[in-house]
Design an enzyme around this catalytic site. Structure first.
Site, PDB file in Angstrom:
ATOM      1  N   ASP A   1       0.864  -1.179   0.000  1.00 43.33           N
ATOM      2  CA  ASP A   1       0.000   0.000   0.000  1.00 43.33           C
ATOM      3  C   ASP A   1       0.901   1.228   0.000  1.00 43.33           C
ATOM      4  OD1 ASP A   1      -1.788   2.091   0.577  1.00 43.33           O
ATOM      5  OD2 ASP A   1      -3.017   0.836   1.889  1.00 43.33           O
TER       6      ASP A   1
ATOM      7  N   ASP B   1      -3.254   7.208  -3.443  1.00 42.78           N
ATOM      8  CA  ASP B   1      -3.228   6.144  -2.448  1.00 42.78           C
ATOM      9  C   ASP B   1      -3.689   4.885  -3.172  1.00 42.78           C
ATOM     10  OD1 ASP B   1      -3.389   4.596  -0.160  1.00 42.78           O
ATOM     11  OD2 ASP B   1      -4.959   5.797   0.798  1.00 42.78           O
TER      12      ASP B   1
ATOM     13  N   HIS C   1     -11.807   6.506   1.810  1.00 44.38           N
ATOM     14  CA  HIS C   1     -11.798   7.837   2.417  1.00 44.38           C
ATOM     15  C   HIS C   1     -11.618   8.920   1.373  1.00 44.38           C
ATOM     16  CE1 HIS C   1      -7.384   7.493   1.910  1.00 44.38           C
ATOM     17  NE2 HIS C   1      -7.629   6.233   2.149  1.00 44.38           N
TER      18      HIS C   1
ATOM     19  N   HIS D   1      -6.831  11.205   5.193  1.00 42.53           N
ATOM     20  CA  HIS D   1      -8.168  10.739   5.553  1.00 42.53           C
ATOM     21  C   HIS D   1      -8.999  11.947   5.978  1.00 42.53           C
ATOM     22  CE1 HIS D   1      -5.805   6.994   6.125  1.00 42.53           C
ATOM     23  NE2 HIS D   1      -6.796   6.530   5.430  1.00 42.53           N
TER      24      HIS D   1
ATOM     25  N   GLU E   1     -11.017   1.201  -0.917  1.00 47.84           N
ATOM     26  CA  GLU E   1     -10.107   0.114  -0.574  1.00 47.84           C
ATOM     27  C   GLU E   1     -10.784  -1.082   0.081  1.00 47.84           C
ATOM     28  OE1 GLU E   1      -7.056   1.213   2.374  1.00 47.84           O
ATOM     29  OE2 GLU E   1      -7.903   3.215   2.435  1.00 47.84           O
TER      30      GLU E   1
ATOM     31  N   GLU F   1      -6.762  -1.208  -3.808  1.00 48.47           N
ATOM     32  CA  GLU F   1      -7.132   0.202  -3.605  1.00 48.47           C
ATOM     33  C   GLU F   1      -6.783   1.058  -4.807  1.00 48.47           C
ATOM     34  OE1 GLU F   1      -5.088   2.134  -0.338  1.00 48.47           O
ATOM     35  OE2 GLU F   1      -6.594   3.736  -0.239  1.00 48.47           O
TER      36      GLU F   1
HETATM   37 MN    MN Z   1      -3.651   2.958   1.015  1.00 50.73          MN
HETATM   38 MN    MN Z   2      -6.334   4.564   1.709  1.00 53.09          MN
END
Ligand code: MN
Ligand code: MN
Length: 294
Positions: A81, A93, A155, A163, A187, A279
């Site tokens: 990630d 992200d 998010h 976030h 995600e 994600e």
């Molecule tokens: Mn992430």
């Molecule tokens: Mn994330």
């Protein structure tokens, strides 16, 4: 002003890093080497890591980055990630999961979270109700016989804030708020276990909270650096040691005790069952949508 061309460039860098990661990781490699090579690649391409590269093995769902002296190796079900920060305020992200077992025993579990993301993908536009996205993710993952992780969610992303604002559920939580313009990460996590994660050990990943009176001059310098360099974005002990040396370990403890920074805990599946994750980040602009990570 952030321009569309900047988002396109951020997208291009994120995709290039992802391709680099896919050919980089081999079973048995040290997680520390993997994280450092990924973070160096972002810098080489003109971006910065938006947060420390997360490398969660098996039941570790989130918030694990290798420590400066980490000796864990890549194995089992490995989630990667990462995200970039481009021109200070564009943040991506993204995550995917690798099956590093010889017998490839996690193929279906990985497919479940990927398929859930693919199905959610079609809903990422203005006006979609958040619980519709959650419902789609939940139905896709349960159709494989697995459970979504209910207490982890996608998010909204705002400037310097990974976030922020809306959360995007991984199950039908009844939230009928709708998507509007903005940047969002979706995600899905799939597990063979209960579908709940809980706090485990402190992760060595921190975020800045607020300035406080700090007596120790080194801790004060570190506080200044963190506030300026990361604002409220996550950072890790490993990065601070790189800049200030190993004495920074003690300073970070002081800053944490003073409430200048807070530490994330590693999040582990409650029944210690394996977890997969996928994600992507979406930028909704007018009636168009740009996937910033795929
Ligand atoms: Mn992430
Ligand atoms: Mn994330």
């Amino acid at each position: 002003m952030t321009e569309i061309t900047d988002y396109k460039k951020a997208r291009q860098i994120t995709i290039e890093v992802k391709q680099f990661v896919r050919q980089l990781i081999k079973p048995g490699m040290k997680l520390l080497e993997i994280a450092e090579k990924i973070e160096a690649k972002m810098i080489e391409l003109g971006a910065k890591p938006a947060f420390p590269v997360n490398l969660g093995i098996n039941e570790i769902a989130a918030h694990y980055t290798p420590a400066f002296n980490d000796d864990k190796i890549a194995q089992g079900l490995l989630k990667v990630d990462f995200g970039i920060r481009f021109k200070e305020n564009i943040i991506t992200d993204t995550a995917f999961t690798l099956d590093l077992t010889k017998e490839k025993k996690f193929t279906k579990l990985i497919e479940a979270s990927e398929k859930a993301l693919e199905n959610a993908d079609r809903l990422m536009k203005r006006g979609t109700k958040l619980n519709e996205i959650g419902k789609t993710i939940q139905e896709t993952i349960t159709s494989y016989g697995f459970s979504p992780i209910r207490n982890l969610c996608g998010h909204q992303i705002k400037d310097h804030n990974l976030h922020a604002g809306l959360t995007i559920p991984n199950y039908d939580n009844g939230n009928e708020k709708t998507l509007d313009e903005g940047t969002y990460a979706v995600e899905p996590f799939a597990t063979t276990g209960t579908g709940i994660v809980q706090d485990a050990r402190p992760s060595g990943i921190f975020k800045f909270e607020s300035r406080k009176g700090v007596r120790d001059p080194i801790a004060r310098r570190i506080m200044d650096f963190i506030e300026q360099e990361y604002q409220t974005l996550p950072f890790c002990e490993r990065w601070i040691i790189k800049k200030f040396g190993e004495r920074a370990i003690f300073s970070l403890k002081q800053l944490e005790q003073a409430g200048v920074i807070s530490q994330f805990h590693t999040l582990v599946e409650k029944s210690s069952a394996p977890v997969s994750q996928a994600e992507n980040t979406y930028m909704i602009h007018g009636n168009s949508v740009m996937v910033l990570s795929d």
